[in-house]
Write a protein that holds these residues in place. Structure first.
Motif, PDB file in Angstrom:
ATOM      1  N   ARG A   5       0.836  -1.210   0.000  1.00  5.76           N
ATOM      2  CA  ARG A   5       0.000   0.000   0.000  1.00  5.76           C
ATOM      3  C   ARG A   5       0.866   1.254   0.000  1.00  5.76           C
ATOM      4  O   ARG A   5       0.590   2.212  -0.720  1.00  5.76           O
ATOM      5  CB  ARG A   5      -0.929   0.016   1.212  1.00  5.76           C
ATOM      6  CG  ARG A   5      -2.182  -0.823   1.050  1.00  5.76           C
ATOM      7  CD  ARG A   5      -3.176  -0.562   2.175  1.00  5.76           C
ATOM      8  NE  ARG A   5      -2.666  -0.953   3.480  1.00  5.76           N
ATOM      9  CZ  ARG A   5      -2.695  -2.179   3.976  1.00  5.76           C
ATOM     10  NH1 ARG A   5      -3.212  -3.162   3.261  1.00  5.76           N
ATOM     11  NH2 ARG A   5      -2.212  -2.436   5.167  1.00  5.76           N
ATOM     12  N   ARG A   6       1.921   1.249   0.799  1.00  6.25           N
ATOM     13  CA  ARG A   6       2.800   2.423   0.875  1.00  6.25           C
ATOM     14  C   ARG A   6       3.541   2.628  -0.444  1.00  6.25           C
ATOM     15  O   ARG A   6       3.736   3.771  -0.882  1.00  6.25           O
ATOM     16  CB  ARG A   6       3.780   2.286   2.039  1.00  6.25           C
ATOM     17  CG  ARG A   6       3.097   2.376   3.388  1.00  6.25           C
ATOM     18  CD  ARG A   6       4.055   2.027   4.517  1.00  6.25           C
ATOM     19  NE  ARG A   6       3.381   1.925   5.776  1.00  6.25           N
ATOM     20  CZ  ARG A   6       3.534   2.805   6.776  1.00  6.25           C
ATOM     21  NH1 ARG A   6       4.350   3.832   6.628  1.00  6.25           N
ATOM     22  NH2 ARG A   6       2.880   2.638   7.896  1.00  6.25           N
ATOM     23  N   GLU A  21       2.439   1.753  -3.391  1.00  5.32           N
ATOM     24  CA  GLU A  21       1.434   2.228  -4.345  1.00  5.32           C
ATOM     25  C   GLU A  21       1.238   3.738  -4.246  1.00  5.32           C
ATOM     26  O   GLU A  21       1.043   4.414  -5.247  1.00  5.32           O
ATOM     27  CB  GLU A  21       0.108   1.515  -4.096  1.00  5.32           C
ATOM     28  CG  GLU A  21      -1.002   1.953  -5.019  1.00  5.32           C
ATOM     29  CD  GLU A  21      -2.326   1.274  -4.735  1.00  5.32           C
ATOM     30  OE1 GLU A  21      -3.200   1.349  -5.616  1.00  5.32           O
ATOM     31  OE2 GLU A  21      -2.495   0.685  -3.651  1.00  5.32           O
ATOM     32  N   HIS A  22       1.320   4.284  -3.034  1.00  5.71           N
ATOM     33  CA  HIS A  22       1.052   5.712  -2.812  1.00  5.71           C
ATOM     34  C   HIS A  22       2.326   6.552  -2.720  1.00  5.71           C
ATOM     35  O   HIS A  22       2.245   7.755  -2.508  1.00  5.71           O
ATOM     36  CB  HIS A  22       0.206   5.889  -1.565  1.00  5.71           C
ATOM     37  CG  HIS A  22      -1.159   5.279  -1.683  1.00  5.71           C
ATOM     38  ND1 HIS A  22      -1.442   4.169  -2.416  1.00  5.71           N
ATOM     39  CD2 HIS A  22      -2.339   5.650  -1.160  1.00  5.71           C
ATOM     40  CE1 HIS A  22      -2.722   3.877  -2.333  1.00  5.71           C
ATOM     41  NE2 HIS A  22      -3.288   4.752  -1.570  1.00  5.71           N
ATOM     42  N   ALA A  23       3.489   5.931  -2.851  1.00  8.44           N
ATOM     43  CA  ALA A  23       4.757   6.663  -2.759  1.00  8.44           C
ATOM     44  C   ALA A  23       4.958   7.515  -4.020  1.00  8.44           C
ATOM     45  O   ALA A  23       4.527   7.154  -5.101  1.00  8.44           O
ATOM     46  CB  ALA A  23       5.918   5.702  -2.586  1.00  8.44           C
ATOM     47  N   GLU A  24       5.620   8.629  -3.833  1.00 13.84           N
ATOM     48  CA  GLU A  24       5.917   9.497  -4.981  1.00 13.84           C
ATOM     49  C   GLU A  24       7.389   9.497  -5.271  1.00 13.84           C
ATOM     50  O   GLU A  24       8.218   9.315  -4.502  1.00 13.84           O
ATOM     51  CB  GLU A  24       5.456  10.913  -4.677  1.00 13.84           C
ATOM     52  CG  GLU A  24       3.965  10.978  -4.572  1.00 13.84           C
ATOM     53  CD  GLU A  24       3.496  12.430  -4.422  1.00 13.84           C
ATOM     54  OE1 GLU A  24       4.248  13.349  -4.731  1.00 13.84           O
ATOM     55  OE2 GLU A  24       2.354  12.603  -4.011  1.00 13.84           O
TER      56      GLU A  24
END
Length: 62
Positions: A56-57, A59-62
């Protein structure tokens, strides 16, 4: 570390990615998941929960 394996199938071209995640148990009820070269860490009360948190992290990391 990850690698890409290219494979041609009857239905077209498939790309497969392999990577290694490090699962570490800390104490009785905390798991940490990391990956070499990635500054993201997942945590959970068991290995599966920590791996899901890591994904999940990522997937949302930039």
């Amino acid at each position: 570390m990850s690698s890409t394996l290219d494979e041609t199938t009857d239905t077209g071209h498939t790309r497969r990615h392999m990577t290694t995640l490090l699962l570490e148990q800390r104490g009785d009820d905390e798991w940490i998941v990391t990956q070499g070269g990635v500054d993201v860490e997942g945590t959970g009360s068991n290995a599966a929960a920590a791996a899901a948190d890591y994904c999940r992290r990522i997937e949302h990391a930039e």
